[in-house]
Motif scaffolding. Structure first.
Motif, mmCIF file in Angstrom:
data_model
loop_
_atom_site.group_PDB
_atom_site.id
_atom_site.type_symbol
_atom_site.label_atom_id
_atom_site.label_comp_id
_atom_site.label_asym_id
_atom_site.label_seq_id
_atom_site.Cartn_x
_atom_site.Cartn_y
_atom_site.Cartn_z
ATOM 1 N N THR A 182 0.852 -1.192 0.000
ATOM 2 C CA THR A 182 0.000 0.000 0.000
ATOM 3 C C THR A 182 0.885 1.239 0.000
ATOM 4 O O THR A 182 1.659 1.454 0.938
ATOM 5 C CB THR A 182 -0.927 0.021 1.234
ATOM 6 N N VAL A 183 0.766 2.044 -1.051
ATOM 7 C CA VAL A 183 1.545 3.274 -1.170
ATOM 8 C C VAL A 183 0.789 4.400 -0.460
ATOM 9 O O VAL A 183 -0.392 4.622 -0.734
ATOM 10 C CB VAL A 183 1.769 3.645 -2.657
ATOM 11 N N PRO A 184 1.443 5.115 0.459
ATOM 12 C CA PRO A 184 0.773 6.234 1.129
ATOM 13 C C PRO A 184 0.193 7.235 0.118
ATOM 14 O O PRO A 184 0.853 7.573 -0.868
ATOM 15 C CB PRO A 184 1.904 6.881 1.943
ATOM 16 N N PHE A 185 -1.032 7.654 0.363
ATOM 17 C CA PHE A 185 -1.786 8.603 -0.472
ATOM 18 C C PHE A 185 -2.273 7.977 -1.787
ATOM 19 O O PHE A 185 -2.908 8.650 -2.584
ATOM 20 C CB PHE A 185 -0.977 9.880 -0.773
ATOM 21 N N LEU A 186 -1.971 6.703 -1.996
ATOM 22 C CA LEU A 186 -2.486 5.989 -3.176
ATOM 23 C C LEU A 186 -3.160 4.695 -2.720
ATOM 24 O O LEU A 186 -3.039 3.648 -3.355
ATOM 25 C CB LEU A 186 -1.348 5.656 -4.157
ATOM 26 N N GLU A 187 -3.850 4.800 -1.585
ATOM 27 C CA GLU A 187 -4.440 3.604 -0.966
ATOM 28 C C GLU A 187 -5.459 2.904 -1.863
ATOM 29 O O GLU A 187 -5.691 1.702 -1.721
ATOM 30 C CB GLU A 187 -5.094 3.972 0.375
ATOM 31 N N ASP A 188 -6.061 3.648 -2.795
ATOM 32 C CA ASP A 188 -7.074 3.039 -3.670
ATOM 33 C C ASP A 188 -6.446 2.418 -4.925
ATOM 34 O O ASP A 188 -7.151 1.846 -5.746
ATOM 35 C CB ASP A 188 -8.141 4.070 -4.058
ATOM 36 N N HIS A 189 -5.134 2.517 -5.061
ATOM 37 C CA HIS A 189 -4.443 1.905 -6.197
ATOM 38 C C HIS A 189 -3.870 0.552 -5.775
ATOM 39 O O HIS A 189 -3.148 0.480 -4.774
ATOM 40 C CB HIS A 189 -3.280 2.782 -6.674
ATOM 41 N N GLU A 190 -4.180 -0.483 -6.537
ATOM 42 C CA GLU A 190 -3.648 -1.808 -6.210
ATOM 43 C C GLU A 190 -2.167 -1.862 -6.579
ATOM 44 O O GLU A 190 -1.775 -1.489 -7.679
ATOM 45 C CB GLU A 190 -4.414 -2.891 -6.978
ATOM 46 N N ARG A 191 -1.343 -2.299 -5.626
ATOM 47 C CA ARG A 191 0.101 -2.383 -5.855
ATOM 48 C C ARG A 191 0.616 -3.697 -5.304
ATOM 49 O O ARG A 191 0.266 -4.096 -4.179
ATOM 50 C CB ARG A 191 0.793 -1.210 -5.148
#
Length: 220
Positions: free
Chosen positions: A204-213
């Motif tokens: 989970t990338v901070p500030f991109l929580e809705d992007h699957e990584r």
């Protein structure tokens, strides 16, 4: 000071020194300056660059630390040869080299203009553990690296996995930054006759929580 960079490092629980943070900020400034004349990375400002590229690169640090530790035990070496394949503007290689100053990094990049930028950054930030290899991946010496990372190099297919394995030492690891799980499954299905086993680690990338990584880890 890039506010989102500092907050993001805290969210990732990365206790960077003042020197490391200064280097990351210096890198952001260099990219933004270069972007004015040459579209190196997609980012409108420092915060966007910090989130979409720097924090996105650093999110894998805890997992890479485990791989480095495992390889150090197996090889008996404390300093390993790590490579960022198709480094482009230097992500994830440069942020990772700042996170792991005790390891050696090679940025493999075939485009000369990008290589010039990478060399400039290395010099300005005094990154003594980083070098640029300005050549195509298929021209790299076989078994050069203990660990290879890449972020936007190429989808996995038969040709690419063979190319990546060729550069990698036996027992070494590939760690690929990937997005959606369904796309990963399709790619891995394409190479399942070569790669029998792999690990998919959710990140989970901070500030991109809705992007699957995800980080896809493959052992040679």
């Amino acid at each position: 000071m890039t506010e989102k960079l500092i907050k993001g490092l805290e969210k990732l629980q990365l206790n960077f020194s003042e020197e490391q943070i200064t280097k990351l900020e210096g890198y952001i400034n260099e990219v933004l300056e270069f972007n004015k004349t040459y579209n190196l990375m997609k980012a409108e400002n420092a915060d966007e660059l910090a989130v979409n590229h720097i924090l996105d690169s650093l999110v894998a640090v805890p997992h890479l630390k485990e791989l480095i530790s495992d390889l150090s035990v197996k090889t008996g070496k404390t300093v390993l040869n790590l490579a960022d394949i198709g480094s482009g503007g230097g992500c994830p290689g440069i942020p990772l080299s700042i996170a792991f100053p005790e390891q050696d990094f090679t940025l493999v990049e075939r485009m000369e203009k990008r290589c010039v930028f990478l060399e400039t950054v290395i010099s300005k930030l005094n990154l003594k553990n980083v070098k640029v290899l300005c050549k195509a991946a298929d021209a790299v010496e076989p078994e050069s690296f203990d660990l290879e990372v890449f972020r936007a190099f190429h989808p996995f297919d038969k040709k690419i996995i063979k190319l990546l394995f060729n550069m990698l030492k036996k027992g070494g690891y590939l760690a690929a930054y990937k997005a959606r799980e369904e796309k990963i499954l399709a790619e891995m299905n394409e190479i399942n006759f070569i790669v029998k086993d792999y690990r998919r680690i959710k990140m989970t990338v901070p500030f991109l929580e809705d992007h699957e990584r995800n980080l896809v880890v493959i052992k040679k």
